[in-house]
Write a protein that holds these residues in place. Structure first.
Motif, PDB file in Angstrom:
ATOM      1  N   ALA A  82      16.253   0.792   1.045  1.00  0.00           N
ATOM      2  CA  ALA A  82      15.319   1.344   2.032  1.00  0.00           C
ATOM      3  C   ALA A  82      14.012   1.776   1.380  1.00  0.00           C
ATOM      4  O   ALA A  82      12.929   1.555   1.932  1.00  0.00           O
ATOM      5  N   ILE A  83      14.096   2.406   0.213  1.00  0.00           N
ATOM      6  CA  ILE A  83      12.875   2.831  -0.474  1.00  0.00           C
ATOM      7  C   ILE A  83      11.999   1.625  -0.802  1.00  0.00           C
ATOM      8  O   ILE A  83      10.771   1.653  -0.611  1.00  0.00           O
ATOM      9  N   HIS A  84      12.613   0.569  -1.254  1.00  0.00           N
ATOM     10  CA  HIS A  84      11.838  -0.609  -1.652  1.00  0.00           C
ATOM     11  C   HIS A  84      11.215  -1.320  -0.455  1.00  0.00           C
ATOM     12  O   HIS A  84      10.032  -1.697  -0.497  1.00  0.00           O
ATOM     13  N   ILE A  85      11.970  -1.520   0.598  1.00  0.00           N
ATOM     14  CA  ILE A  85      11.393  -2.253   1.731  1.00  0.00           C
ATOM     15  C   ILE A  85      10.337  -1.416   2.439  1.00  0.00           C
ATOM     16  O   ILE A  85       9.355  -1.955   2.969  1.00  0.00           O
ATOM     17  N   ALA A  86      10.511  -0.076   2.466  1.00  0.00           N
ATOM     18  CA  ALA A  86       9.475   0.778   3.066  1.00  0.00           C
ATOM     19  C   ALA A  86       8.185   0.697   2.261  1.00  0.00           C
ATOM     20  O   ALA A  86       7.094   0.551   2.824  1.00  0.00           O
ATOM     21  N   GLY A  87       8.309   0.778   0.934  1.00  0.00           N
ATOM     22  CA  GLY A  87       7.119   0.732   0.096  1.00  0.00           C
ATOM     23  C   GLY A  87       6.480  -0.640   0.045  1.00  0.00           C
ATOM     24  O   GLY A  87       5.243  -0.757   0.114  1.00  0.00           O
ATOM     25  N   ILE A  88       7.298  -1.692  -0.053  1.00  0.00           N
ATOM     26  CA  ILE A  88       6.752  -3.049  -0.129  1.00  0.00           C
ATOM     27  C   ILE A  88       6.049  -3.428   1.168  1.00  0.00           C
ATOM     28  O   ILE A  88       4.981  -4.051   1.163  1.00  0.00           O
ATOM     29  N   GLY A  89       6.640  -3.063   2.298  1.00  0.00           N
ATOM     30  CA  GLY A  89       5.990  -3.354   3.577  1.00  0.00           C
ATOM     31  C   GLY A  89       4.647  -2.681   3.700  1.00  0.00           C
ATOM     32  O   GLY A  89       3.657  -3.287   4.138  1.00  0.00           O
ATOM     33  N   ALA A  90       4.577  -1.391   3.316  1.00  0.00           N
ATOM     34  CA  ALA A  90       3.298  -0.671   3.374  1.00  0.00           C
ATOM     35  C   ALA A  90       2.287  -1.243   2.391  1.00  0.00           C
ATOM     36  O   ALA A  90       1.089  -1.338   2.694  1.00  0.00           O
ATOM     37  N   LEU A  91       2.765  -1.651   1.205  1.00  0.00           N
ATOM     38  CA  LEU A  91       1.860  -2.234   0.218  1.00  0.00           C
ATOM     39  C   LEU A  91       1.298  -3.568   0.706  1.00  0.00           C
ATOM     40  O   LEU A  91       0.111  -3.876   0.511  1.00  0.00           O
ATOM     41  N   GLY A  92       2.133  -4.378   1.351  1.00  0.00           N
ATOM     42  CA  GLY A  92       1.657  -5.642   1.911  1.00  0.00           C
ATOM     43  C   GLY A  92       0.585  -5.425   2.958  1.00  0.00           C
ATOM     44  O   GLY A  92      -0.421  -6.161   2.997  1.00  0.00           O
ATOM     45  N   LEU A  93       0.763  -4.413   3.803  1.00  0.00           N
ATOM     46  CA  LEU A  93      -0.261  -4.101   4.799  1.00  0.00           C
ATOM     47  C   LEU A  93      -1.552  -3.629   4.137  1.00  0.00           C
ATOM     48  O   LEU A  93      -2.658  -3.932   4.614  1.00  0.00           O
ATOM     49  N   THR A  94      -1.427  -2.902   3.025  1.00  0.00           N
ATOM     50  CA  THR A  94      -2.620  -2.455   2.299  1.00  0.00           C
ATOM     51  C   THR A  94      -3.407  -3.643   1.759  1.00  0.00           C
ATOM     52  O   THR A  94      -4.643  -3.692   1.843  1.00  0.00           O
ATOM     53  N   PHE A  95      -2.702  -4.627   1.212  1.00  0.00           N
ATOM     54  CA  PHE A  95      -3.371  -5.831   0.716  1.00  0.00           C
ATOM     55  C   PHE A  95      -4.097  -6.562   1.832  1.00  0.00           C
ATOM     56  O   PHE A  95      -5.217  -7.056   1.655  1.00  0.00           O
ATOM     57  N   LEU A  96      -3.473  -6.647   3.002  1.00  0.00           N
ATOM     58  CA  LEU A  96      -4.124  -7.305   4.136  1.00  0.00           C
ATOM     59  C   LEU A  96      -5.383  -6.553   4.557  1.00  0.00           C
ATOM     60  O   LEU A  96      -6.396  -7.176   4.924  1.00  0.00           O
ATOM     61  N   ASP A  97      -5.316  -5.214   4.513  1.00  0.00           N
ATOM     62  CA  ASP A  97      -6.494  -4.419   4.874  1.00  0.00           C
ATOM     63  C   ASP A  97      -7.633  -4.627   3.883  1.00  0.00           C
ATOM     64  O   ASP A  97      -8.800  -4.755   4.269  1.00  0.00           O
ATOM     65  N   VAL A  98      -7.296  -4.642   2.595  1.00  0.00           N
ATOM     66  CA  VAL A  98      -8.327  -4.811   1.563  1.00  0.00           C
ATOM     67  C   VAL A  98      -8.917  -6.209   1.607  1.00  0.00           C
ATOM     68  O   VAL A  98     -10.134  -6.402   1.432  1.00  0.00           O
ATOM     69  N   ALA A  99      -8.078  -7.218   1.869  1.00  0.00           N
ATOM     70  CA  ALA A  99      -8.550  -8.608   1.915  1.00  0.00           C
ATOM     71  C   ALA A  99      -9.508  -8.831   3.074  1.00  0.00           C
ATOM     72  O   ALA A  99     -10.394  -9.693   3.011  1.00  0.00           O
ATOM     73  N   GLY A 100      -9.341  -8.046   4.132  1.00  0.00           N
ATOM     74  CA  GLY A 100     -10.222  -8.209   5.287  1.00  0.00           C
ATOM     75  C   GLY A 100      -9.851  -9.441   6.094  1.00  0.00           C
ATOM     76  O   GLY A 100      -8.898 -10.172   5.795  1.00  0.00           O
ATOM     77  N   GLY A 101     -10.603  -9.718   7.127  1.00  0.00           N
ATOM     78  CA  GLY A 101     -10.307 -10.856   7.979  1.00  0.00           C
ATOM     79  C   GLY A 101      -9.206 -10.513   8.967  1.00  0.00           C
ATOM     80  O   GLY A 101      -8.600  -9.439   8.932  1.00  0.00           O
ATOM     81  N   ASP A 102      -8.953 -11.453   9.833  1.00  0.00           N
ATOM     82  CA  ASP A 102      -7.925 -11.273  10.850  1.00  0.00           C
ATOM     83  C   ASP A 102      -6.611 -11.839  10.333  1.00  0.00           C
ATOM     84  O   ASP A 102      -6.434 -13.063  10.241  1.00  0.00           O
ATOM     85  N   ALA A 103      -5.682 -10.963   9.980  1.00  0.00           N
ATOM     86  CA  ALA A 103      -4.366 -11.398   9.516  1.00  0.00           C
ATOM     87  C   ALA A 103      -3.546 -11.850  10.716  1.00  0.00           C
ATOM     88  O   ALA A 103      -3.728 -11.350  11.837  1.00  0.00           O
ATOM     89  N   PRO A 104      -2.645 -12.798  10.537  1.00  0.00           N
ATOM     90  CA  PRO A 104      -1.794 -13.236  11.649  1.00  0.00           C
ATOM     91  C   PRO A 104      -1.003 -12.065  12.218  1.00  0.00           C
ATOM     92  O   PRO A 104      -0.469 -11.235  11.471  1.00  0.00           O
ATOM     93  N   ALA A 105      -0.943 -12.003  13.532  1.00  0.00           N
ATOM     94  CA  ALA A 105      -0.239 -10.891  14.183  1.00  0.00           C
ATOM     95  C   ALA A 105       1.238 -10.869  13.795  1.00  0.00           C
ATOM     96  O   ALA A 105       1.834  -9.798  13.639  1.00  0.00           O
ATOM     97  N   PHE A 106       1.832 -12.062  13.618  1.00  0.00           N
ATOM     98  CA  PHE A 106       3.241 -12.124  13.259  1.00  0.00           C
ATOM     99  C   PHE A 106       3.478 -11.494  11.885  1.00  0.00           C
ATOM    100  O   PHE A 106       4.437 -10.726  11.693  1.00  0.00           O
ATOM    101  N   LEU A 107       2.602 -11.792  10.931  1.00  0.00           N
ATOM    102  CA  LEU A 107       2.755 -11.249   9.582  1.00  0.00           C
ATOM    103  C   LEU A 107       2.576  -9.732   9.581  1.00  0.00           C
ATOM    104  O   LEU A 107       3.351  -9.002   8.947  1.00  0.00           O
ATOM    105  N   THR A 108       1.559  -9.260  10.287  1.00  0.00           N
ATOM    106  CA  THR A 108       1.336  -7.810  10.360  1.00  0.00           C
ATOM    107  C   THR A 108       2.525  -7.105  11.005  1.00  0.00           C
ATOM    108  O   THR A 108       3.004  -6.073  10.515  1.00  0.00           O
ATOM    109  N   GLY A 109       3.000  -7.673  12.106  1.00  0.00           N
ATOM    110  CA  GLY A 109       4.147  -7.063  12.787  1.00  0.00           C
ATOM    111  C   GLY A 109       5.397  -7.070  11.927  1.00  0.00           C
ATOM    112  O   GLY A 109       6.166  -6.101  11.926  1.00  0.00           O
ATOM    113  N   ALA A 110       5.609  -8.145  11.174  1.00  0.00           N
ATOM    114  CA  ALA A 110       6.793  -8.231  10.313  1.00  0.00           C
ATOM    115  C   ALA A 110       6.742  -7.184   9.206  1.00  0.00           C
ATOM    116  O   ALA A 110       7.750  -6.532   8.899  1.00  0.00           O
TER     117      ALA A 110
END
Length: 548
Positions: A82-110
Motif C-alpha cells: 500500500a505504501i508503494h502504490i500510494a507513493g508511486i501513483g502520486a509520483l506519476g501524477l507529479t511527473f504528468l503535472d511537471v511535463a505539462g500538456g494534456d495527459a490522457p484521462a485514462f492514465l490520470t484516472g488510473a
C-alpha cells in the motif's frame, strides 16, 4: 505463577503514531482522489475514481471474510504494498503535472485510483492497529487525525496540482517511518483494553449481531447520501479564491468545534458512550445545512460549508465505528474498516449524482433536492437511535433468569461463558456417553442447550429439561462470576480469569479470546492486584473456599 509487576505505560505515546499515520493516509487520499477538496467524491468522471477505490476496498473485505483472521505477515505485506502504490501513483501524477500538456484521462484516472487505493489500505492498517483500544482512545485518535488532516488539506488543497501530488507522495512514503515508530510501543489495545459497553452502551454480543451491524451501516449510508446531496446543491466557488478560502475556513471552524467537544469527552474518560452524541451532532449539522441551503444566496454558501463539516465528522464517526466492531466482532478488522469506508464514500457519490439529477428535474427549484437530503438524514438518525435504545441484554444464563438478577458490571457475553463451557464439556463427553449407552442398551440423553429461555423469561422449549449436575469446570466458571462481582472485575477480566482458573495457559487464553499475549498478561496482573492473590493456586483455593 507470579506475574511481573511492571506497570503499563500511558496510552498517549502509543496513540501518536496511529494519529500521524491515519492523518497522512487521509491527506494523501484527499489531495489525489478528491483533488484537494476537504471532502466529497472524486471530481473526475462524477466520482468514478472514488468508485474504483471502493471496488478495491470491497475486494479486500471479501478476501478477509473468506480467509478469516489475516496473519500478521499478510497484514505487513498489504501495508508494504500500500505504501508503494500510494507513493508511486502520486509520483506519476507529479511527473504528468511537471511535463505539462494534456495527459490522457485514462492514465490520470488510473494513477489517481492507484494512489487512492494505497492510501485507503494504509488507513485500514491504522484502524486495525487501534482495535481493542478503549473508546476514549479511539475517539482521541479519530478526531485528532480528523483535525490534523483537515487543516493540511485546507492549506495544501488550494495550491496547484503539482504541489498537491508531491505532498501526497511525501506523506505516503513517510508511512515507513511512522510504522517503524509504532512498533516501538505496545498496541493501544494492549495498554488499556476496551470494554464493550463504552462504545455504544451495549454488550459484546451485539457487535456480532448482523442486525446491529446493518443498523450502523444504514446510519452511515443515510448521512453520506445527505452529505452528497448537499455537495451538489452548494454554489461552486471555482474562479473565486477568496470564496474558496472562506468556505474552507467555515467548514474547519464548525468541524473543529465538534471535534473539540469530542476530544474533551475522550480526555475526561467519561463513562457515558460517545456514539449517541456524535449522531446528534451529525443530525444537527445536516439540519442546519439543509435550512441554510433552502434560503439560497449567501446562506446557501454557508449551508454548503456546514454540510462539509458534517461530512468531515462522518469520516471520524466511521473510524470510530470501524474500531468498535473490529474490537469485538467476529470478523477480521479489515472487513469492518473496508465495509464502513465503502458505505461512506459510495453513498456520497450516489448522493451527489442524485442531487444533480433532482435539481435538473426541477430547474430553479431546490425544494425537492433539499427534501431528499433532509429525509436521508432523518431516516438514518431514526434508525440508529431506535436500535441504540433497544435492550441489549439478549443472551443470559439460565440460573440468572431463574433468580431474576443480572450482574451489573458483567456484559452478556461474559455472563454466558459458564453456560458455554458447560455445553462444550457436554459435547466433549458426548462420545463417551454414547459408547456407555450402547454398552448397556440405553438411549443416549440429549444435551440441553445453555440458552432455552427468551429475554422476557418465558421458556421456549417444548418441555422443561432437567438441569445437568454441575461439573467441577462449570462450578469454577460460575464461581468466577461471583468473584468478579465481589472484587469489581471488568467483563474482559472475568473471561480471562475463567479460562485461567480452568488451567489454560496464557497462550491458550490469548487464542480463545482473540487477544494478544501481552493483553492477557496485563489482565492477569490486574486481577491479581484487585483480588490480592498471587498465583493460580491461590485463585483456585479462594474459589473453593468462597463457594464452600
Amino acid at each position: 505463577m507470579n506475574v511481573p509487576s511492571e506497570e503499563p505505560r500511558g496510552t498517549d505515546r502509543t496513540l501518536v503514531p496511529v494519529i500521524a499515520g491515519l492523518a497522512c493516509s487521509a491527506v494523501s487520499f484527499a489531495l489525489v482522489v478528491q483533488q484537494g477538496r476537504l471532502t466529497g467524491a472524486s471530481p473526475a468522471a462524477n466520482g468514478l475514481v472514488t468508485l474504483v477505490v471502493c471496488l478495491a476496498a470491497a475486494a479486500l473485505a471479501l478476501i478477509s471474510m473468506r480467509v478469516g483472521r489475516l496473519a500478521k505477515r499478510a497484514v505487513f505485506l498489504i501495508t508494504f504494498i500500500a505504501i508503494h502504490i500510494a507513493g508511486i501513483g502520486a509520483l506519476g501524477l507529479t511527473f504528468l503535472d511537471v511535463a505539462g500538456g494534456d495527459a490522457p484521462a485514462f492514465l490520470t484516472g488510473a494513477l489517481e485510483a492507484l494512489s487512492g487505493t494505497g492510501s485507503v489500505l494504509l488507513a485500514f492498517y491504522w484502524l486495525r492497529k487501534l482495535r481493542a483500544a478503549t473508546a476514549d482512545a479511539t475517539a482521541l485518535v479519530a478526531f485528532s487525525a480528523l483535525m490534523v488532516s483537515a487543516v493540511l488539506v485546507a492549506v495544501l488543497g488550494i495550491l496547484g496540482p503539482a504541489v498537491r501530488h508531491l505532498a501526497a507522495f511525501a506523506l505516503s512514503f513517510a508511512q515507513f517511518a511512522i510504522t517503524r515508530a509504532s512498533r516501538r510501543h505496545d498496541a493501544p489495545g494492549e495498554v488499556r483494553p476496551a470494554q464493550p459497553g463504552a462504545y455504544f452502551g451495549t454488550g459484546e454480543a451485539r457487535y456480532s449481531d448482523r442486525g446491529y451491524l446493518a443498523t450502523a451501516l444504514i446510519g452511515v449510508c443515510g448521512m453520506a447520501l445527505a452529505a452528497g446531496v448537499a455537495e451538489a446543491l452548494t454554489p461552486p466557488t471555482a474562479g473565486d479564491p477568496l470564496a474558496e478560502v472562506l468556505r474552507r475556513l467555515v467548514s474547519l471552524v464548525c468541524a473543529g468545534a465538534a471535534a473539540f467537544c469530542a476530544l474533551r469527552h475522550a480526555r475526561s474518560h467519561s463513562e457515558r458512550p460517545l456514539a449517541p452524541e456524535l449522531w446528534i451532532a451529525l443530525g444537527l449539522f445536516v439540519g442546519v445545512g439543509t435550512v441554510l441551503l433552502s434560503l439560497g444566496g449567501e446562506a446557501a454558501f454557508a449551508g454548503g460549508s456546514v454540510a462539509t463539516a458534517a461530512a468531515l465528522l462522518l469520516q471520524a464517526m466511521v473510524s470510530y465505528l470501524s474500531v468498535a466492531f473490529a474490537s469485538f466482532g467476529a470478523r477480521d478488522p479489515y472487513v469492518y474498516a473496508a465495509v464502513s469506508w465503502v458505505a461512506l464514500n459510495a453513498c456520497q457519490v450516489v448522493g451527489t449524482d442524485l442531487g444533480y439529477l433532482v435539481a435538473a428535474a426541477a430547474p430553479g427549484n431546490l425544494a425537492p433536492a433539499i427534501a431528499v437530503m433532509g429525509l436521508c438524514a432523518l431516516a438514518s438518525t431514526q434508525v440508529v437511535f431506535s436500535q441504540l435504545m433497544r435492550d441489549p441484554e439478549r443472551t443470559v444464563v439460565l440460573s440468572d433468569l431463574e433468580e431474576g438478577n443480572l450482574p451489573e458490571r458483567i456484559t452478556p457475553s461474559t455472563i454466558v461463558i459458564a453456560a458455554s463451557i458447560e455445553q462444550a464439556l457436554l459435547e466433549a463427553d458426548g462420545s463417551a456417553g454414547d459408547a456407555s449407552s450402547e454398552a448397556v442398551g440405553a438411549e443416549p440423553s440429549a444435551s440441553p442447550t445453555p440458552v432455552d429461555i427468551a429475554t422476557d423469561g418465558s421458556n421456549t422449549s417444548a418441555a422443561p429439561t432437567p438441569a445437568p449436575v454441575a461439573s467441577p469446570e462449570v462450578h469454577i466458571a460460575t464461581s468466577v462470576i461471583s468473584m468478579g462481582q465481589r472484587f469489581g472485575l471488568t467483563g474482559r477480566e472475568i473471561e480471562v480469569l475463567t479460562l485461567y482458573a480452568l488451567g489454560h495457559t496464557q497462550a491458550r487464553v490469548s487464542e480463545e479470546l482473540h487477544l494478544s499475549q501481552n493483553t492477557v498478561h496485563t489482565h492477569i496482573k490486574r486481577i491479581y492486584d484487585k483480588t490480592d492473590l498471587h498465583s493460580r493456586q491461590e485463585i483456585l483455593d479462594y474459589l473453593a473456599e468462597y463457594e464452600g
